[in-house]
Design a protein around this motif. Structure first.
Motif, short mmCIF file in Angstrom:
data_model
loop_
_atom_site.label_atom_id
_atom_site.label_comp_id
_atom_site.label_asym_id
_atom_site.label_seq_id
_atom_site.Cartn_x
_atom_site.Cartn_y
_atom_site.Cartn_z
N HIS A 122 -19.42 -130.96 68.05
CA HIS A 122 -20.82 -131.30 67.85
C HIS A 122 -21.48 -131.71 69.17
O HIS A 122 -22.60 -131.31 69.48
N SER A 123 -20.77 -132.50 69.96
CA SER A 123 -21.32 -132.97 71.23
C SER A 123 -21.56 -131.81 72.20
O SER A 123 -22.57 -131.76 72.89
N SER A 126 -24.67 -129.90 70.93
CA SER A 126 -25.91 -130.64 70.73
C SER A 126 -26.92 -130.33 71.85
O SER A 126 -26.60 -130.47 73.03
N PRO A 127 -28.13 -129.92 71.49
CA PRO A 127 -29.16 -129.67 72.52
C PRO A 127 -29.43 -130.89 73.39
O PRO A 127 -29.80 -130.76 74.56
N LYS A 128 -29.25 -132.08 72.82
CA LYS A 128 -29.51 -133.31 73.58
C LYS A 128 -28.55 -133.47 74.75
O LYS A 128 -28.88 -134.11 75.75
N LYS A 129 -27.35 -132.91 74.62
CA LYS A 129 -26.34 -133.05 75.67
C LYS A 129 -26.60 -132.11 76.85
O LYS A 129 -26.13 -132.34 77.96
N LYS A 130 -27.33 -131.01 76.59
CA LYS A 130 -27.66 -130.03 77.63
C LYS A 130 -26.41 -129.58 78.41
O LYS A 130 -26.36 -129.60 79.64
N GLU A 184 -28.78 -123.82 76.50
CA GLU A 184 -28.86 -123.61 75.07
C GLU A 184 -27.83 -122.55 74.70
O GLU A 184 -27.08 -122.10 75.54
N ASN A 241 -23.29 -137.39 79.27
CA ASN A 241 -24.59 -136.79 78.99
C ASN A 241 -25.31 -137.45 77.83
O ASN A 241 -26.27 -136.90 77.30
N GLN A 242 -24.86 -138.61 77.41
CA GLN A 242 -25.51 -139.30 76.29
C GLN A 242 -26.89 -139.82 76.71
O GLN A 242 -27.11 -140.15 77.85
#
Length: 242
Positions: A122-123, A126-130, A184, A241-242
């Motif tokens: 998942h990490s 995740s788009p948030k992690k880029k 992405e 990358n959090q």
């Protein structure tokens, strides 16, 4: 450490169905810490206890991390009625556990991670992690510095505009070779980015995901477990990358 039913542990190691491994236990073929097991439902800590099956030690691993050089013609899925899948290439005891982290198109080759570690998967996705995904590609047509600049701004597609991407030209001419790094992993994204400029991707290979690089010693279709160093790098990368 998690305690699990003995029959579940044996089945997860590919020793048979739950019914078949229960029969193994009842036959006296399974020994736990020097004592013959007689209850398939007994709870064990497989990573810590000695489990023998027909006298052979059970090397149990809760988490499996597999680095594959995905070949063309195989789909990134756990099952499919039409095509061979990436898990079909793995030994049974891994295939029943793992899933591919993200997808590569059926004709795309290269780095694919397979695991049963849902949190890491998942990490990484995740788009948030880029998390960067780097590809090598051959392009029908000339790739220019104008394309490099356009990729750096983000390419406008029909349904979304991509995040800025790094495009490196390795050779340019009637046919070009490039490296492109995106953050992405949308459906056919790299192909669609070049198609937006009238260019066709004739060959695509993923060579990196975050800090994890494709092992050059792996032929298409070959795989190996991640090293401890590679796994630590991945875990630290997504944490950072959090």
């Amino acid at each position: 450490m998690k305690r699990e039913r003995l029959d579940k542990v044996l089945a997860n190691m590919g020793l048979g169905t739950r019914k078949e491994v229960k029969a193994l236990v009842k036959q006296g073929a399974v020994v736990v810490d020097g004592v013959v097991a007689n209850d398939p439902g007994m709870h064990v800590v497989a990573e810590e206890q000695e489990i023998l099956v027909d006298g052979e030690p059970l090397n149990y691993k809760r988490w499996v991390y597999v680095l594959m050089n995905k070949p063309p013609g195989v789909i990134s899925a756990t099952e499919d009625s039409m095509h061979e899948t990436v898990v079909d290439l793995l030994p049974y005891e891994w295939a029943i556990k793992v899933h591919p982290v993200g997808r590569l198109d059926i004709d795309t080759e290269g780095l694919l991670l397979l695991t049963n570690d849902g949190q890491l998967s998942h990490s990484l996705l995740s788009p948030k992690k880029k998390v960067e995904k780097e590809y090598f590609a051959r392009i029908d047509g000339r790739v220019t510095e104008e394309h490099v600049a356009a990729f750096a701004k983000g390419v406008e597609l029909e349904d979304f505009t991509t995040l800025p991407a790094k495009l490196e030209i390795l050779s340019s001419g009637e046919n070009s070779e490039i490296r492109v790094t995106i953050m992405e992993g949308k459906f056919h994204q790299v192909k669609r980015m070049f198609a937006a400029f009238g260019l066709h991707v004739s060959y695509l290979q993923r060579v990196r995901m975050g800090p994890l690089h494709l092992d050059p010693s792996l032929e298409p279709g070959e795989y190996r477990e991640l090293t401890e160093e590679e796994l630590t790098m991945l875990q630290q990368h997504v944490k950072g990358n959090q």
